[in-house]
Motif scaffolding. Structure first.
Motif, PDB file in Angstrom:
ATOM      1  N   ILE A  94       0.889  -1.172   0.000  1.00 32.48           N
ATOM      2  CA  ILE A  94       0.000   0.000   0.000  1.00 32.48           C
ATOM      3  C   ILE A  94       0.919   1.211   0.000  1.00 32.48           C
ATOM      4  CG2 ILE A  94      -1.814   1.244   1.225  1.00 32.48           C
ATOM      5  CD1 ILE A  94      -2.648  -1.476   2.444  1.00 32.48           C
ATOM      6  N   ASP A  95       0.969   1.911  -1.125  1.00 31.77           N
ATOM      7  CA  ASP A  95       1.996   2.918  -1.349  1.00 31.77           C
ATOM      8  C   ASP A  95       1.449   4.328  -1.244  1.00 31.77           C
ATOM      9  OD1 ASP A  95       4.356   4.201  -2.130  1.00 31.77           O
ATOM     10  OD2 ASP A  95       3.713   4.200  -4.233  1.00 31.77           O
ATOM     11  N   ASN A  96       2.125   5.162  -0.447  1.00 33.12           N
ATOM     12  CA  ASN A  96       1.700   6.537  -0.245  1.00 33.12           C
ATOM     13  C   ASN A  96       2.336   7.520  -1.222  1.00 33.12           C
ATOM     14  OD1 ASN A  96       0.104   8.350   1.564  1.00 33.12           O
ATOM     15  ND2 ASN A  96       2.100   9.292   1.900  1.00 33.12           N
ATOM     16  N   SER A  97       3.279   7.087  -2.031  1.00 26.47           N
ATOM     17  CA  SER A  97       3.924   7.995  -2.984  1.00 26.47           C
ATOM     18  C   SER A  97       3.041   8.165  -4.221  1.00 26.47           C
ATOM     19  CB  SER A  97       5.298   7.446  -3.393  1.00 26.47           C
ATOM     20  OG  SER A  97       5.155   6.439  -4.397  1.00 26.47           O
ATOM     21  N   SER A  98       3.483   9.031  -5.121  1.00 25.41           N
ATOM     22  CA  SER A  98       2.719   9.268  -6.356  1.00 25.41           C
ATOM     23  C   SER A  98       3.069   8.287  -7.466  1.00 25.41           C
ATOM     24  CB  SER A  98       2.990  10.700  -6.847  1.00 25.41           C
ATOM     25  OG  SER A  98       4.371  10.861  -7.160  1.00 25.41           O
ATOM     26  N   LEU A  99       3.997   7.373  -7.197  1.00 26.87           N
ATOM     27  CA  LEU A  99       4.583   6.548  -8.249  1.00 26.87           C
ATOM     28  C   LEU A  99       3.563   5.719  -9.024  1.00 26.87           C
ATOM     29  CD1 LEU A  99       7.291   5.674  -9.531  1.00 26.87           C
ATOM     30  CD2 LEU A  99       7.380   3.833  -7.849  1.00 26.87           C
ATOM     31  N   TYR A 100       2.639   5.079  -8.319  1.00 28.57           N
ATOM     32  CA  TYR A 100       1.738   4.130  -8.972  1.00 28.57           C
ATOM     33  C   TYR A 100       0.304   4.643  -9.131  1.00 28.57           C
ATOM     34  CZ  TYR A 100       5.351   0.594  -8.251  1.00 28.57           C
ATOM     35  OH  TYR A 100       6.522  -0.121  -8.276  1.00 28.57           O
ATOM     36  N   ARG A 101       0.043   5.879  -8.736  1.00 26.02           N
ATOM     37  CA  ARG A 101      -1.350   6.343  -8.674  1.00 26.02           C
ATOM     38  C   ARG A 101      -2.072   6.283 -10.014  1.00 26.02           C
ATOM     39  NH1 ARG A 101       0.064  11.567  -4.959  1.00 26.02           N
ATOM     40  NH2 ARG A 101       0.380  10.454  -2.984  1.00 26.02           N
ATOM     41  N   MET A 102      -1.374   6.607 -11.083  1.00 24.22           N
ATOM     42  CA  MET A 102      -2.040   6.632 -12.384  1.00 24.22           C
ATOM     43  C   MET A 102      -1.751   5.385 -13.213  1.00 24.22           C
ATOM     44  SD  MET A 102      -3.658   9.222 -11.717  1.00 24.22           S
ATOM     45  CE  MET A 102      -4.662   9.038 -13.188  1.00 24.22           C
ATOM     46  N   ASP A 103      -1.125   4.391 -12.599  1.00 24.15           N
ATOM     47  CA  ASP A 103      -0.901   3.103 -13.277  1.00 24.15           C
ATOM     48  C   ASP A 103      -2.251   2.405 -13.446  1.00 24.15           C
ATOM     49  OD1 ASP A 103      -0.347   0.356 -13.833  1.00 24.15           O
ATOM     50  OD2 ASP A 103       1.633   0.544 -12.921  1.00 24.15           O
ATOM     51  N   PRO A 104      -2.649   2.072 -14.664  1.00 23.77           N
ATOM     52  CA  PRO A 104      -3.964   1.450 -14.869  1.00 23.77           C
ATOM     53  C   PRO A 104      -4.109   0.085 -14.209  1.00 23.77           C
ATOM     54  CG  PRO A 104      -2.666   1.419 -16.897  1.00 23.77           C
ATOM     55  CD  PRO A 104      -1.927   2.283 -15.940  1.00 23.77           C
ATOM     56  N   ASP A 105      -2.987  -0.540 -13.870  1.00 21.86           N
ATOM     57  CA  ASP A 105      -3.034  -1.854 -13.223  1.00 21.86           C
ATOM     58  C   ASP A 105      -2.938  -1.773 -11.700  1.00 21.86           C
ATOM     59  OD1 ASP A 105      -3.277  -3.214 -15.635  1.00 21.86           O
ATOM     60  OD2 ASP A 105      -1.109  -3.346 -15.912  1.00 21.86           O
ATOM     61  N   VAL A 106      -2.968  -0.557 -11.159  1.00 18.01           N
ATOM     62  CA  VAL A 106      -2.882  -0.358  -9.709  1.00 18.01           C
ATOM     63  C   VAL A 106      -4.112   0.423  -9.254  1.00 18.01           C
ATOM     64  CG1 VAL A 106      -1.592   0.738  -7.832  1.00 18.01           C
ATOM     65  CG2 VAL A 106      -0.368  -0.405  -9.689  1.00 18.01           C
ATOM     66  N   PRO A 107      -4.930  -0.149  -8.385  1.00 17.93           N
ATOM     67  CA  PRO A 107      -6.092   0.596  -7.883  1.00 17.93           C
ATOM     68  C   PRO A 107      -5.672   1.762  -7.001  1.00 17.93           C
ATOM     69  CG  PRO A 107      -5.919  -1.542  -6.786  1.00 17.93           C
ATOM     70  CD  PRO A 107      -4.886  -1.532  -7.861  1.00 17.93           C
ATOM     71  N   LEU A 108      -6.371   2.891  -7.162  1.00 16.77           N
ATOM     72  CA  LEU A 108      -6.157   4.092  -6.365  1.00 16.77           C
ATOM     73  C   LEU A 108      -7.382   4.222  -5.467  1.00 16.77           C
ATOM     74  CD1 LEU A 108      -4.452   6.702  -5.876  1.00 16.77           C
ATOM     75  CD2 LEU A 108      -5.821   7.778  -7.682  1.00 16.77           C
TER      76      LEU A 108
END
Length: 341
Positions: A94-108
């Motif tokens: 569960i990542d708090n950085s901005s790195l994966y937020r807009m990755d289509p394969d990672v739920p935000l």
């Protein structure tokens, strides 16, 4: 039975807050590890009010195998290196950085807003935590959107220095002291003086004249709430230590008066309505510190557009904007996918 939990970036503001909230909410834990950079190896951190002291482990040598959940509060650089390693070892990140937020394969995820989206975490074994200013805004918008469909949001933020980490808080304190004693003030963390000032600039500028912080609010709101919602943001750093505030002007597809909006918000999950049209009948950032809620005040009609509404929104950015939301995601993950016992 409980979970084996890792807090990565445990010595930072958000990491420490994660440990506190895990303790406060009595998250079911069998074992917990505090992990940070090599500089913090051996540093002792208290696990909430349990009295238990955790000795920080070096992330460079930490093995995530056998651990259930890793809460990352380490920034995009370390996260890019170690989050995929943790995920590959079977530990849900569960990542708090901005790195994966807009990755289509990672739920935000904001659990009060889009809990069902968490089911997609298995694609990468990673879940993203949104930007602090986005998180509190969508908690306030979601119940209204469900009733009257939001077309457009114009938001101005008043973001505390803790959003820039310990260095931001230190700079506000040092500059304030320097001004009182007549010393020279030199900005280091921020681009201009922050003490007794406001700065309409958070993160880097983009080609269209907006900042990356403003872009995050637009893009993340669309991913979390509804891709059809139009958002325009102006993000401002203010000389407040903790607590982000937002002024929202909302345009709906259908009519929604301020009294109905108050009734909706009064019952909404994660929202605390404090809205009396009198002195002190609203919430300021000082009052929200340490609280879980997203506070909403100053709800009123906006007569400049059809079906318009205005409101004021305040939340502890280290909690709902970061650590609390991450722990709530962990709770949701446990209920839906990682059931124990």
């Amino acid at each position: 039975m409980g979970y084996r939990v890792v807090v990565v970036g445990a010595t930072g503001n958000v990491g420490r807050e994660m440990l506190t909230i895990l303790s406060e909410r009595e998250f079911p834990i069998d074992e917990i590890a505090a992990v940070a950079s090599s500089r913090s190896q051996g540093t002792e951190i208290e696990f909430g009010e349990t009295g238990k002291m955790l000795k920080c482990k070096n992330i460079e040598h930490f093995d995530f195998t056998g651990w259930d959940i890793a809460l990352f509060a380490a920034g995009s650089g370390p996260t890019e290196i170690y989050a995929p390693k943790a995920a590959a070892a079977g530990c849900v990140v569960i990542d708090n950085s901005s790195l994966y937020r807009m990755d289509p394969d990672v739920p935000l995820i904001v659990p009060e807003v889009n809990p069902d989206a968490i089911d997609g975490y298995t694609k990468k074994n990673i879940i993203a935590n949104p930007n602090c200013s986005t998180a509190q805004m969508v908690v306030a918008l979601k119940p209204l959107h469900d009733v009257a469909k939001i077309k457009r949001v114009v938001v101005a933020t008043y973001q505390s220095v803790s959003g820039a980490g310990k260095a931001g808080m230190d700079e506000l304190f040092e500059q304030s002291r320097a001004i009182f004693v007549g010393d020279q003030v030199e900005p280091r963390k921020f681009t201009k003086q922050i003490a007794f000032n406001v700065i309409p600039h958070i993160d880097v500028f983009l080609e269209d004249g907006s900042t990356k912080e403003e872009w995050k609010m637009v893009a993340e709101t669309k991913k979390i709430l509804d891709p059809k919602v139009k958002v325009h943001a102006t993000c401002v750093r203010v000389p407040v230590f903790v607590g982000h505030s937002e002024s929202l002007n909302i345009e709906f597809e259908e009519e929604l008066g301020w009294e109905q909006a108050q009734d909706i918000l009064r019952e909404a999950p994660g929202v605390m309505l404090v809205d009396k049209r009198e002195d002190e009948g609203y919430v300021t950032p000082v009052e929200c510190v340490g609280d879980y809620a997203t506070f909403v005040s100053r709800v009123r009609d906006d007569p400049t557009v059809d079906n318009g509404l205005a409101l004021w929104c305040v939340s502890d950015n280290l909690r709902k904007g970061a650590a609390l939301n991450a722990v709530q995601i962990a709770e949701l993950l446990g209920r839906r996918h990682l059931k124990k016992g």
